[in-house]
Design a protein around this motif. Structure first.
Motif, short mmCIF file in Angstrom:
data_model
loop_
_atom_site.label_atom_id
_atom_site.label_comp_id
_atom_site.label_asym_id
_atom_site.label_seq_id
_atom_site.Cartn_x
_atom_site.Cartn_y
_atom_site.Cartn_z
N GLY A 1 -10.89 11.64 -37.78
CA GLY A 1 -11.14 10.88 -39.04
C GLY A 1 -10.60 11.85 -40.19
N LEU B 1 -15.11 7.35 -33.96
CA LEU B 1 -16.19 6.90 -34.59
C LEU B 1 -17.53 7.39 -34.33
CD1 LEU B 1 -16.12 5.13 -37.41
CD2 LEU B 1 -16.95 3.35 -36.16
N ARG C 1 -23.50 10.21 -38.22
CA ARG C 1 -22.06 10.69 -37.92
C ARG C 1 -22.21 12.20 -38.35
NH1 ARG C 1 -16.30 10.37 -39.36
NH2 ARG C 1 -15.19 9.96 -37.33
N LEU D 1 -17.84 7.71 -44.12
CA LEU D 1 -17.32 6.40 -43.26
C LEU D 1 -16.60 5.66 -44.28
CD1 LEU D 1 -20.30 5.96 -41.09
CD2 LEU D 1 -17.95 6.18 -40.38
N PHE E 1 -11.10 2.01 -32.44
CA PHE E 1 -12.55 2.94 -32.83
C PHE E 1 -13.02 3.30 -31.50
CE2 PHE E 1 -12.23 0.72 -36.66
CZ PHE E 1 -12.07 1.88 -37.70
N TYR F 1 -16.15 4.76 -29.44
CA TYR F 1 -17.54 5.10 -29.63
C TYR F 1 -18.09 5.73 -28.22
CZ TYR F 1 -22.03 4.07 -31.72
OH TYR F 1 -23.20 4.12 -32.24
#
Ligand code: SF4
Length: 340
Positions: free
Chosen positions: A192, A212, A220, A232, A253, A255
């Motif tokens: 990210g 993510l 996070r 985010l 994404f 996860y």
């Protein structure tokens, strides 16, 4: 004297290098397809290259893929290799067979500076960036053994923190005069980082996977320190922009489900709200335990319940089959096992 590894040189760079070393432009043009189309390991077999040039190349250049110093094969066919680079540093690369696909997972750095709490590589600090030659070398290492259909940049390191090498490697992989992969067969994964490289990557049109791993900033931040820098809201706006520029169908994404950390029904509902309005797909990943990790794997029932909550609310979600559990196939784990 260490030889110059040619695997990561784009044609214009190869021509420049050859000319600097007293060779001809035509020599570079002849050598290039042998490296990237015929993918040979030896200058001797380059039959249309003059003998004197081949001898010069043998003396000054290499086509090394890295020396395999350890290899593990999982019960499910996943293979993991530890490759030693010319300076003695070691990197991991993984081959994942799946139905009609042969996917190579490449590393982009030795170690990683991102420090994600759940990741074994994150416990090893950054040693150095890999060169484009060392990235292409990983793909050719597997290509020498089987036909590679897909490439994912999901091994050790953060690709966007080593963009120069990653961009060169991508341009070789995508070039019709070199490896000629469709852009749809390559995926870049990022933790990210929303910097200039992020948008440059979008212009190459390569599918993006964003790690993510949490449905809100608080969670996070606790898992991924990079979220303090690129929270985010910023990340998701950039993701929308990436999709627009790259013209890709959706953003993926990733996860990772961690027991009692981010795997509740409430987490799933928050995640749906977060991704509202973005063409995306969520890959739910089962956690691969590693020694000394403070996280645990979510139960099968809970994984399915989480996926159900997403799908019920219109989010495309898949549960990624866990590959190579028995050989610690999460990033960075083989290297630590062998070296420690
Ligand atoms: S998950 Fe990726 S970005 Fe995060 S520490 Fe591990 S290798 Fe680095």
């Amino acid at each position: 004297m260490q030889k110059i590894n040619l695997l990561g040189y784009r044609l214009e760079q190869l021509i420049e290098l050859f000319q600097q070393m007293g060779l001809q432009k035509l020599d570079a043009k002849r050598v290039y397809p042998w490296i990237h189309v015929k993918r040979v390991k030896d200058f001797d077999v380059m039959s249309d290259v003059p003998l004197s040039v081949r001898d010069f190349c043998k003396e000054h250049f290499s086509l090394d893929r890295g020396k395999c110093v350890h290899r593990q094969i999982s019960r499910d066919g996943t293979q993991k290799a530890l490759l030693e680079m010319a300076d003695g540093e070691k990197i991991e690369t993984v081959l994942i067979p799946d139905d009609d696909r042969m996917t190579v997972c490449v590393s982009s750095q030795i170690g990683c500076a991102m420090g994600c709490k759940f990741c074994h590589t994150g416990t090893q600090s950054l040693v150095r960036n890999l060169s484009a030659s060392e990235i292409i070398g990983q793909i050719l290492f597997w290509q020498d053994q089987c036909d590679i259909t897909n490439i994912v940049f999901m091994g050790m390191g953060e690709p966007l923190m080593n963009f120069e090498s990653v961009e060169s490697a991508l341009s070789l992989l995508l070039s019709p005069q070199a490896h000629n992969y469709s852009r749809h067969r390559i995926t870049i994964s990022t933790s990210g980082i929303v910097n200039d490289s992020f948008l440059k990557l979008a212009e190459l049109g390569v599918p993006l996977a964003i790690s993510l791993h949490a449905p809100n900033d608080q969670k996070r931040n606790a898992l991924m320190p990079i979220n303090f820098r690129y929270p985010l809201k910023m990340l998701l706006e950039a993701a929308k922009e990436y999709r627009r520029i790259s013209n890709t169908k959706h953003i993926t994404f990733e996860y990772l489900l961690l027991k009692d950390v981010n795997d509740s029904r409430e987490d799933a509902i928050q995640l749906v709200r977060l991704l509202h309005g973005l063409a995306c797909k969520v890959n739910l990943i089962r956690y691969n335990d590693w020694p000394m990790s403070r996280f645990a794997r979510t139960s099968e029932d809970r994984v399915n319940a989480f996926a159900f909550e997403l799908k019920k609310r219109g989010i495309m979600a898949t549960v990624r089959q866990s590959k190579g559990d028995d050989i610690f196939a999460a990033c960075g784990q083989l290297k630590t096992q062998i070296i420690s």
